[in-house]
Design an enzyme around this catalytic site. Structure first.
Site, short mmCIF file in Angstrom:
data_model
loop_
_atom_site.label_atom_id
_atom_site.label_comp_id
_atom_site.label_asym_id
_atom_site.label_seq_id
_atom_site.Cartn_x
_atom_site.Cartn_y
_atom_site.Cartn_z
N CYS A 54 14.25 -17.79 0.74
CA CYS A 54 13.33 -18.90 0.50
C CYS A 54 12.45 -18.62 -0.72
CB CYS A 54 12.47 -19.10 1.75
SG CYS A 54 11.18 -20.35 1.55
N SER A 56 9.39 -18.78 -0.88
CA SER A 56 8.20 -18.02 -0.49
C SER A 56 8.46 -16.51 -0.56
CB SER A 56 7.75 -18.39 0.93
OG SER A 56 7.51 -19.77 1.01
N HIS A 59 8.12 -15.72 -4.12
CA HIS A 59 6.72 -15.70 -4.56
C HIS A 59 6.10 -14.33 -4.25
CE1 HIS A 59 6.81 -19.81 -5.56
NE2 HIS A 59 6.27 -20.35 -4.50
N HIS A 75 12.13 -14.80 6.30
CA HIS A 75 11.61 -15.51 7.47
C HIS A 75 12.54 -16.60 7.96
CE1 HIS A 75 10.26 -17.53 3.83
NE2 HIS A 75 10.22 -18.65 4.51
N CYS A 182 13.43 -22.57 8.32
CA CYS A 182 12.41 -22.87 7.31
C CYS A 182 12.74 -24.08 6.44
CB CYS A 182 12.08 -21.66 6.43
SG CYS A 182 10.74 -22.07 5.28
P1 CND Z 1 13.31 -22.87 -4.99
O1 CND Z 1 12.94 -21.86 -5.98
O2 CND Z 1 14.69 -22.89 -4.44
O3 CND Z 1 13.05 -24.36 -5.60
C1 CND Z 1 12.05 -24.63 -6.53
C2 CND Z 1 12.62 -25.64 -7.54
O4 CND Z 1 11.56 -26.00 -8.44
C3 CND Z 1 13.73 -25.09 -8.41
O5 CND Z 1 14.84 -25.98 -8.37
C4 CND Z 1 13.14 -25.01 -9.80
O6 CND Z 1 14.08 -25.25 -10.84
C5 CND Z 1 12.09 -26.10 -9.75
N1 CND Z 1 10.98 -25.94 -10.69
C6 CND Z 1 10.31 -24.79 -11.02
N2 CND Z 1 9.32 -25.05 -11.88
C7 CND Z 1 9.33 -26.39 -12.10
C8 CND Z 1 8.54 -27.28 -12.89
N3 CND Z 1 7.52 -26.83 -13.61
N4 CND Z 1 8.84 -28.59 -12.87
C9 CND Z 1 9.87 -29.07 -12.13
N5 CND Z 1 10.67 -28.28 -11.36
C10 CND Z 1 10.39 -26.96 -11.35
O7 CND Z 1 12.26 -22.76 -3.79
P2 CND Z 1 12.26 -23.39 -2.31
O8 CND Z 1 12.88 -24.73 -2.36
O9 CND Z 1 12.77 -22.38 -1.37
O10 CND Z 1 10.68 -23.49 -2.04
C11 CND Z 1 9.91 -24.43 -2.76
C12 CND Z 1 8.44 -24.21 -2.49
O11 CND Z 1 8.16 -24.44 -1.10
C13 CND Z 1 7.94 -22.78 -2.75
O12 CND Z 1 6.65 -22.84 -3.32
C14 CND Z 1 7.87 -22.17 -1.37
O13 CND Z 1 6.95 -21.10 -1.32
C15 CND Z 1 7.41 -23.36 -0.58
C16 CND Z 1 7.59 -23.30 0.90
C17 CND Z 1 6.65 -23.93 1.69
C18 CND Z 1 6.80 -23.94 3.05
C19 CND Z 1 5.83 -24.69 3.91
O14 CND Z 1 5.93 -24.58 5.14
N6 CND Z 1 4.92 -25.46 3.33
C20 CND Z 1 7.87 -23.28 3.64
N7 CND Z 1 8.78 -22.65 2.85
C21 CND Z 1 8.65 -22.67 1.50
ZN ZN Z 2 10.27 -20.59 3.69
#
Ligand code: CND
Ligand code: ZN
Ligand code: ZN
Length: 382
Positions: A54, A56, A59, A75, A182
């Site tokens: 993921c 996260s 990060h 996770h 997740c």
């Molecule tokens: P992943 O890295 O797969 O996706 C992120 C996407 O964003 C990628 O396709 C990138 O190309 C794109 N991207 C990056 N920078 C930019 C930008 N400036 N403009 C446009 N697009 C961009 O990550 P993911 O899908 O696994 O996770 C996404 C977010 O969600 C991440 O911050 C993660 O920490 C968070 C998250 C939150 C929760 C929750 O419960 N709220 C649970 N899991 C993950």
């Molecule tokens: Zn996650």
């Protein structure tokens, strides 16, 4: 294949197995032998069968989200219960389970509230990396290892609290359903629970990784007429069309701010906007992309440590709603097995989100695929 060692052989004993250890940030994880203690009262030891990678986890490795190290990350896991501690009643050895970063204790203020899902038994905003009794179940080379959100799935065996583990359909394919721990509920629930996307509406989704793609699936299920996908990776945009995105935008192809582009192409802004990236700029862009009067903006991306979100108060005085949620606002143990059942009944399909499967020992390659944008979700198989 998906059967844990007979629990009678290992129950009550320390298990020595392999795990990926994050010793420090900005470095590959190393796969090493670890000792996994037996579960204490209220705890469950799980043989991990699969784990998604993921954003996260990434990060954390990049230092954006701080947790105590050395730790075992991961996770988004699926596995089989190997043994249980005293008093555990919700699962038994042999059960197929998912690992949940948000527990559901069913006793705290949040769990008792009709809508609350942020169970107070796990502080995902400030992770301490230890079990509720303040100790760890993992050691490596004599050093204590921290866990992640009480889960830690980048290991052959993990120990979790019963309240963070949920039993799923015995027929569920574990190599696929880890996404229900997740990415899928996080994105899908943001659309159907938090935003309550309405039929015929226009949605914009920032970030089309595993989480953002799940938002798209939620918007589509809710009957959105137009789903605008925003990503800086062209490969993501092409894939997103296949799962329901109607319009693709790459901010790098425009001179003006992307929120302005969205407002112009929708007339007055989208009905619903979602941020699934985790940067302040894209959070503000998502907010400003939705209608100033009745738009709803849901922040899902995890922001950089200690960052502040700044915008003109007028942006919300006009009526916009800015909100966010963890794990799609689902009460995790109640709802996630139902989502898995819907997958088994083919009402939900997460298979297109799994672009890569890799053996566990290639975990660092899995992270490279995420960082380079080549994967939507990579699933590690143990
Ligand atoms: P992943 O890295 O797969 O996706 C992120 C996407 O964003 C990628 O396709 C990138 O190309 C794109 N991207 C990056 N920078 C930019 C930008 N400036 N403009 C446009 N697009 C961009 O990550 P993911 O899908 O696994 O996770 C996404 C977010 O969600 C991440 O911050 C993660 O920490 C968070 C998250 C939150 C929760 C929750 O419960 N709220 C649970 N899991 C993950
Ligand atoms: Zn996650
Ligand atoms: Zn609770």
């Amino acid at each position: 294949m998906e059967r844990a060692k007979c629990s009678a052989e290992t129950a009550g004993k320390v298990i020595v197995c392999r795990a990926a250890i994050a010793w420090t940030i900005n470095a590959p994880m190393s796969i090493e032998e670890v000792e996994v203690d037996p579960p204490k009262a209220g705890e469950v030891r799980i043989k991990i069968v699969s784990s998604g990678i993921c954003g996260s986890d990434n990060h954390i490795l990049q230092g954006k989200l701080k947790i105590p190290l050395p730790a075992i990350l991961g996770h988004e896991g699926a596995g089989i219960v190997e043994s249980i501690g005293e008093g555990v009643s919700n699962v038994k050895p042999g059960d197929k389970v998912l690992t949940l970063a948000i527990p559901q204790c069913r006793k705290c203020d949040s769990c008792l509230h009709a809508k609350g899902n942020c169970c107070l038994k796990e502080d995902v905003c400030h992770p301490v990396g230890l079990m509720l009794d303040g100790t760890s179940r993992f050691t490596c080379r004599g050093r204590k290892l921290y866990n992640l959100f009480g889960t830690s799935t980048f290991t052959e065996y993990t120990v979790m609290h019963e309240i963070s583990v949920v039993k799923i359909d015995a027929a569920a394919p574990l190599e696929k359903v880890c996404l229900f721990a997740c990415a899928f509920p996080t994105g899908y629930g943001s659309a159907v629970n938090k935003a309550r996307v309405t039929p015929g509406s226009t949605c914009v989704v920032f970030g089309l990784g595993g989480v953002g793609s799940s938002v798209v699936l939620g918007c589509k299920t809710a009957g959105a007429a137009r789903i605008i996908g925003v990503d800086i990776n062209e490969e993501k945009l092409a894939r997103a069309k296949a799962i329901g995105v109607t319009d693709c935008l790459n901010p790098r192809n425009f001179k003006k701010p992307i929120q302005q582009v969205v407002v112009e192409m929708t007339g007055f802004g989208a009905d619903f906007s979602f941020e699934a990236i985790g940067t302040i700029d894209t959070m503000v862009a998502a907010l400003e992309s939705c209608n100033l009067s009745y738009g709803v903006c849901v922040i899902i991306g995890v922001p950089p440590e200690k960052s502040q979100l700044a915008f003109e108060p007028m942006q919300i005085l006009s009526g916009r709603i800015l909100t966010g949620c963890f794990l799609g606002e689902y009460k995790t143990r109640d709802c996630i097995p139902i989502l898995v059942a819907d997958y088994m009944r083919k009402k939900i399909n997460v298979d297109p989100l799994i672009t890569h499967t890799l053996p566990f020992f290639r975990i660092n390659e899995g992270f490279e695929l995420l960082r380079s944008g080549k994967s939507i979700r990579s699933v590690l198989l143990f």
